[in-house]
Write a protein that holds these residues in place. Structure first.
Motif, mmCIF file in Angstrom:
data_model
loop_
_atom_site.group_PDB
_atom_site.id
_atom_site.type_symbol
_atom_site.label_atom_id
_atom_site.label_comp_id
_atom_site.label_asym_id
_atom_site.label_seq_id
_atom_site.Cartn_x
_atom_site.Cartn_y
_atom_site.Cartn_z
ATOM 1 N N SER A 173 0.834 -1.206 0.000
ATOM 2 C CA SER A 173 0.000 0.000 0.000
ATOM 3 C C SER A 173 0.868 1.255 0.000
ATOM 4 O O SER A 173 0.550 2.241 -0.681
ATOM 5 C CB SER A 173 -0.924 0.005 1.217
ATOM 6 N N LYS A 186 -4.714 2.896 3.231
ATOM 7 C CA LYS A 186 -4.314 2.726 4.625
ATOM 8 C C LYS A 186 -3.065 1.857 4.708
ATOM 9 O O LYS A 186 -2.979 0.829 4.053
ATOM 10 C CB LYS A 186 -5.442 2.079 5.421
ATOM 11 N N SER A 191 -4.435 -1.828 7.839
ATOM 12 C CA SER A 191 -4.574 -2.864 6.825
ATOM 13 C C SER A 191 -4.270 -4.235 7.420
ATOM 14 O O SER A 191 -4.703 -5.243 6.914
ATOM 15 C CB SER A 191 -3.690 -2.583 5.619
ATOM 16 N N ASP A 217 -4.388 -3.136 -5.166
ATOM 17 C CA ASP A 217 -3.702 -3.380 -3.901
ATOM 18 C C ASP A 217 -4.367 -4.625 -3.328
ATOM 19 O O ASP A 217 -5.551 -4.841 -3.523
ATOM 20 C CB ASP A 217 -3.956 -2.191 -2.969
ATOM 21 N N THR A 218 -3.638 -5.469 -2.652
ATOM 22 C CA THR A 218 -4.297 -6.619 -2.044
ATOM 23 C C THR A 218 -3.869 -6.727 -0.597
ATOM 24 O O THR A 218 -2.771 -6.321 -0.243
ATOM 25 C CB THR A 218 -3.954 -7.944 -2.767
HETATM 26 MG MG LIG Z 1 -1.717 -2.917 2.464
#
Ligand SMILES: [Mg+2]
Ligand SMILES: Nc1nc2c(ncn2[C@@H]2O[C@H](COP(=O)(O)OP(=O)(O)OP(=O)(O)O)[C@@H](O)[C@H]2O)c(=O)[nH]1
Ligand SMILES: [Zn+2]
Length: 294
Positions: A173, A186, A191, A217-218
């Motif tokens: 992220s 975040k 996260s 994003d994962t």
């Molecule tokens: Mg993340």
């Protein structure tokens, strides 16, 4: 009829990007059945509403997809950025090899991103670079904190639908925040909390890049299952085994203890990295275990 790409689904709505705009869409009528089979990354045809209702749109059809990843659930992925932190957490090459096998399975381009360079010396990155560059993987060294390598990473994203994958805390992220101005994903604590929820995967979202292309994003993971495959298949997803297996005596060779195995010969000659081979054997055991359970 308009064409667009699903960015996310949320609260019964689909958010579809088309020509610089985002449309809120629903599935209706005969297309209600489609509702549960549309994922971020999917290309759809939709009808924009008329007049005052121009922002209320109806999805009319789903275009054929190139692929559908299961975790994260994203369609039409073209490449994976496998993010590894050089420190905190320290590199987990078994997890990296899992990610690479997944990418190879789906025929996706894989880029390895070694992040948190600000914490590490060149020696920390050299070992990994030596192993993986030789296999043909592109490697980018970055620091989301200092910005080092971020432009180069950004250059890899153009015109692709890219998934950022890797262990929790490696900086996925943070890297996306550094790449996309104004994005405020975040990071850190929050996260981490998200990743335990079973519902996070439902909220996977892809983001349009100003330069073209999309990224997802994962949430990080500590476990990633391999896709279903036969034991004989696994070697196809290791480029160095793929290269040497053609000269094994048996076409069904699994490169364990079979006679006249050219993969074993290559290991003895130092042409195949032993740690990678060790990870191959561990993954082979998993594939077999799962086969038994079927
Ligand atoms: Mg993340
Ligand atoms: N020093 C340093 N810290 C970083 C870097 N990248 C990320 N961090 C920090 O590492 C922590 C985790 O970063 P995240 O971006 O949340 O990691 P993530 O991979 O998205 O983690 P999950 O969402 O849990 O999978 C945060 O405290 C970040 O500030 C970096 O390049 N250098
Ligand atoms: Zn063999």
């Amino acid at each position: 009829m308009e064409r667009g790409i699903i960015l996310k689904r949320y609260g019964g709505f689909f958010y579809v990007y088309s020509n610089g705009k985002v449309y809120e869409c629903v599935c209706r009528g005969k297309n209600r059945l489609l509702h549960d089979d549309i994922y971020p990354g999917d290309l759809v045809e939709f009808l924009p509403g008329e007049g005052e209702k121009s922002d209320k749109c109806v999805i009319e059809g789903l275009l054929p997809r190139n692929n559908l990843l299961i975790r994260p659930p994203v369609a039409n992925v073209s490449q994976v950025i496998c993010v590894v932190a050089l420190k905190y957490p320290s590199p987990n090459l078994f997890l990296l090899d899992r990610l690479l096998v997944n990418a190879e399975y789906y025929s996706l381009r894989a880029v390895i991103c070694l992040n948190k360079k600000d914490f590490a010396t060149d020696q920390n990155s050299e070992k990994i670079i030596n192993i993986y560059q030789g296999l043909g993987y592109k490697i980018v060294v970055t620091s989301a904190k200092t910005g080092e390598g971020v432009e180069q990473l950004k250059g890899e994203l153009k015109d692709n639908l890219t998934v950022f994958a890797g262990q929790s805390g490696v900086g996925k992220s943070s890297l996306l925040n550094a790449i996309i101005p104004g994005l405020k994903l975040k990071v850190g604590e929050v996260s981490k909390k998200l990743k335990v929820g079973r519902h996070t995967t439902r909220h996977v979202e892809i983001i349009k890049l100003p330069e073209g292309g999309f990224v997802a994003d994962t949430p990080g993971f500590s476990r990633l299952d391999l896709p279903e495959m036969y034991p004989e298949e696994l070697g196809n997803y290791f480029p160095e085994i793929r290269e040497h297996r053609v000269n094994c005596k048996f076409t069904s060779c699994l490169h364990e203890n079979e006679p006249q195995c050219n993969v074993k010969a290559a290991i003895e000659q130092g042409l195949i990295n032993e740690e990678r081979y060790g990870n191959y054997l561990k993954l082979l055991a998993e594939v077999r275990e799962r086969e038994r359970g079927r």
